[in-house]
Motif scaffolding. Structure first.
Motif, mmCIF file in Angstrom:
data_model
loop_
_atom_site.group_PDB
_atom_site.id
_atom_site.type_symbol
_atom_site.label_atom_id
_atom_site.label_comp_id
_atom_site.label_asym_id
_atom_site.label_seq_id
_atom_site.Cartn_x
_atom_site.Cartn_y
_atom_site.Cartn_z
ATOM 1 N N TRP A 123 93.226 -67.992 57.717
ATOM 2 C CA TRP A 123 92.089 -67.611 58.558
ATOM 3 C C TRP A 123 91.494 -68.840 59.233
ATOM 4 O O TRP A 123 91.453 -69.932 58.648
ATOM 5 C CB TRP A 123 90.995 -66.947 57.713
ATOM 6 C CG TRP A 123 91.384 -65.610 57.200
ATOM 7 C CD1 TRP A 123 92.172 -65.335 56.113
ATOM 8 C CD2 TRP A 123 91.023 -64.349 57.755
ATOM 9 N NE1 TRP A 123 92.314 -63.976 55.964
ATOM 10 C CE2 TRP A 123 91.617 -63.343 56.959
ATOM 11 C CE3 TRP A 123 90.238 -63.961 58.844
ATOM 12 C CZ2 TRP A 123 91.453 -61.982 57.225
ATOM 13 C CZ3 TRP A 123 90.080 -62.612 59.096
ATOM 14 C CH2 TRP A 123 90.679 -61.645 58.292
ATOM 15 N N TYR A 179 96.663 -60.792 55.527
ATOM 16 C CA TYR A 179 96.347 -61.961 56.348
ATOM 17 C C TYR A 179 95.930 -63.088 55.417
ATOM 18 O O TYR A 179 94.873 -63.024 54.780
ATOM 19 C CB TYR A 179 95.255 -61.633 57.354
ATOM 20 C CG TYR A 179 95.746 -60.749 58.471
ATOM 21 C CD1 TYR A 179 95.637 -59.364 58.393
ATOM 22 C CD2 TYR A 179 96.343 -61.299 59.600
ATOM 23 C CE1 TYR A 179 96.104 -58.553 59.413
ATOM 24 C CE2 TYR A 179 96.809 -60.488 60.628
ATOM 25 C CZ TYR A 179 96.687 -59.124 60.519
ATOM 26 O OH TYR A 179 97.155 -58.328 61.534
ATOM 27 N N GLU A 217 88.947 -55.322 62.194
ATOM 28 C CA GLU A 217 90.144 -55.798 62.881
ATOM 29 C C GLU A 217 90.179 -55.141 64.248
ATOM 30 O O GLU A 217 90.120 -53.910 64.354
ATOM 31 C CB GLU A 217 91.407 -55.471 62.117
ATOM 32 C CG GLU A 217 92.657 -56.017 62.818
ATOM 33 C CD GLU A 217 93.949 -55.779 62.054
ATOM 34 O OE1 GLU A 217 93.895 -55.162 60.981
ATOM 35 O OE2 GLU A 217 95.002 -56.213 62.540
ATOM 36 N N PHE A 274 89.916 -60.523 64.371
ATOM 37 C CA PHE A 274 88.890 -59.779 63.669
ATOM 38 C C PHE A 274 87.530 -60.195 64.207
ATOM 39 O O PHE A 274 87.398 -61.262 64.827
ATOM 40 C CB PHE A 274 88.944 -60.094 62.161
ATOM 41 C CG PHE A 274 90.209 -59.677 61.480
ATOM 42 C CD1 PHE A 274 91.384 -60.401 61.641
ATOM 43 C CD2 PHE A 274 90.245 -58.561 60.661
ATOM 44 C CE1 PHE A 274 92.566 -60.027 61.013
ATOM 45 C CE2 PHE A 274 91.416 -58.175 60.022
ATOM 46 C CZ PHE A 274 92.563 -58.915 60.200
ATOM 47 N N SER A 304 94.499 -55.758 55.828
ATOM 48 C CA SER A 304 93.785 -57.018 55.986
ATOM 49 C C SER A 304 94.085 -58.002 54.866
ATOM 50 O O SER A 304 94.074 -59.222 55.094
ATOM 51 C CB SER A 304 92.273 -56.771 56.070
ATOM 52 O OG SER A 304 91.804 -56.131 54.900
#
Length: 126
Positions: free
Chosen positions: A116, A113, A49, A39, A110
């Motif tokens: 991160w 996910y 993304e 991203f 998203s």
């Protein structure tokens, strides 16, 4: 908890290339299990993304803004996912993040996910 670490960002001239790396600092986790997405977020803009790679068959997906210029690929032996960025443009300037979603195919929403990284800055300027 999977800890992701991005590296490889920096200042580059338009038309040049950079390769970003996404690795994990958490022992015992293989990135090949996860869907990995890249991203980016530029100042004043929403997060975008730009690419992802599936966990089972290495299928890939790209945003139109980077298609044909960026390539996502895995090196399972090194437990790393790369984002090769060629023909960089000033509009590619952003903080780039990698993120991991549970096993499966991509693209993924998203919100799927769940892990991160902290991001790495890419600046494209002459």
């Amino acid at each position: 908890q999977l800890q992701l670490v991005e590296s490889g960002g920096g200042l580059v001239q338009p038309g040049r290339s950079l390769r970003l790396s996404c690795t994990t600092s958490t022992s015992g986790f293989g990135l090949d299990y996860f869907v990995i997405g890249w991203f980016r977020q530029a100042p004043g803009k929403e997060r975008e993304e730009i690419s992802c790679i599936s966990s089972s068959y290495d299928g890939t997906n790209y945003a139109d803004s980077v298609k044909g210029r960026f390539t996502i690929l895995r090196d399972n032996a090194k437990n790393v996912v790369y984002l090769q960025m060629n023909s960089l443009k000033p509009e590619d300037t952003a903080v780039y993040y990698c993120a991991a979603a549970d096993w499966g195919h991509c693209p993924r929403p998203s919100y799927e996910y769940i892990f991160w990284g902290q991001g790495t800055q890419v600046t494209v300027s002459s």
